[in-house]
Design a protein around this motif. Sequence first.
Motif, mmCIF file in Angstrom:
data_model
loop_
_atom_site.group_PDB
_atom_site.id
_atom_site.type_symbol
_atom_site.label_atom_id
_atom_site.label_comp_id
_atom_site.label_asym_id
_atom_site.label_seq_id
_atom_site.Cartn_x
_atom_site.Cartn_y
_atom_site.Cartn_z
ATOM 1 N N PHE A 47 -38.518 -0.813 -45.544
ATOM 2 C CA PHE A 47 -39.307 -1.825 -46.124
ATOM 3 C C PHE A 47 -38.933 -2.202 -47.563
ATOM 4 C CE2 PHE A 47 -42.940 -4.252 -47.438
ATOM 5 C CZ PHE A 47 -43.378 -4.916 -46.464
ATOM 6 N N MET A 48 -38.720 -3.498 -47.929
ATOM 7 C CA MET A 48 -38.640 -3.806 -49.232
ATOM 8 C C MET A 48 -39.767 -4.998 -49.534
ATOM 9 S SD MET A 48 -34.469 -4.185 -49.750
ATOM 10 C CE MET A 48 -33.561 -2.908 -50.475
ATOM 11 N N ALA A 49 -39.969 -5.965 -48.710
ATOM 12 C CA ALA A 49 -40.993 -7.173 -49.117
ATOM 13 C C ALA A 49 -41.204 -7.662 -47.827
ATOM 14 C CB ALA A 49 -40.018 -8.065 -50.094
ATOM 15 N N VAL A 50 -42.231 -8.096 -47.914
ATOM 16 C CA VAL A 50 -42.867 -8.909 -46.547
ATOM 17 C C VAL A 50 -42.032 -10.016 -46.070
ATOM 18 C CG1 VAL A 50 -44.865 -10.182 -45.646
ATOM 19 C CG2 VAL A 50 -45.359 -7.997 -47.073
ATOM 20 N N GLY A 51 -41.543 -10.744 -47.306
ATOM 21 C CA GLY A 51 -40.922 -11.872 -46.873
ATOM 22 C C GLY A 51 -39.604 -12.024 -46.172
ATOM 23 N N GLN A 52 -38.907 -10.483 -46.122
ATOM 24 C CA GLN A 52 -37.646 -10.221 -45.522
ATOM 25 C C GLN A 52 -37.870 -10.173 -43.876
ATOM 26 O OE1 GLN A 52 -37.606 -6.149 -47.126
ATOM 27 N NE2 GLN A 52 -36.377 -5.595 -45.263
ATOM 28 N N TRP A 53 -39.046 -10.242 -43.624
ATOM 29 C CA TRP A 53 -39.366 -9.917 -42.042
ATOM 30 C C TRP A 53 -39.765 -11.352 -41.450
ATOM 31 C CZ3 TRP A 53 -37.953 -5.608 -40.249
ATOM 32 C CH2 TRP A 53 -37.639 -4.553 -41.165
#
Length: 86
Positions: A47-53
Amino acid sequence: MKAAVLALRQAGAARVVVAVPVGPPDTCTELEELADQVVCLQRPIHFMAVGQWYEEFGQTTDREVQELLQAGPEPRSGRRFDARSE
């Protein structure tokens, strides 16, 4: 989210449930110690950032947040959020 859970506890919430579609495993574990229940549909290891999902993850401006808070229901305490005092 941690601040929100703690604020709800301080306000006397009878039960606090955190529900998110995705979150880092370590953060979800930390929230499980603060909230009564945590529902997290996906806890990806990388997990790096919410936006990547999300296909679309536009940013909300401070002004939009202030307007939404002002338009929301009156809090039980009778106090309204005033962005100017924050």
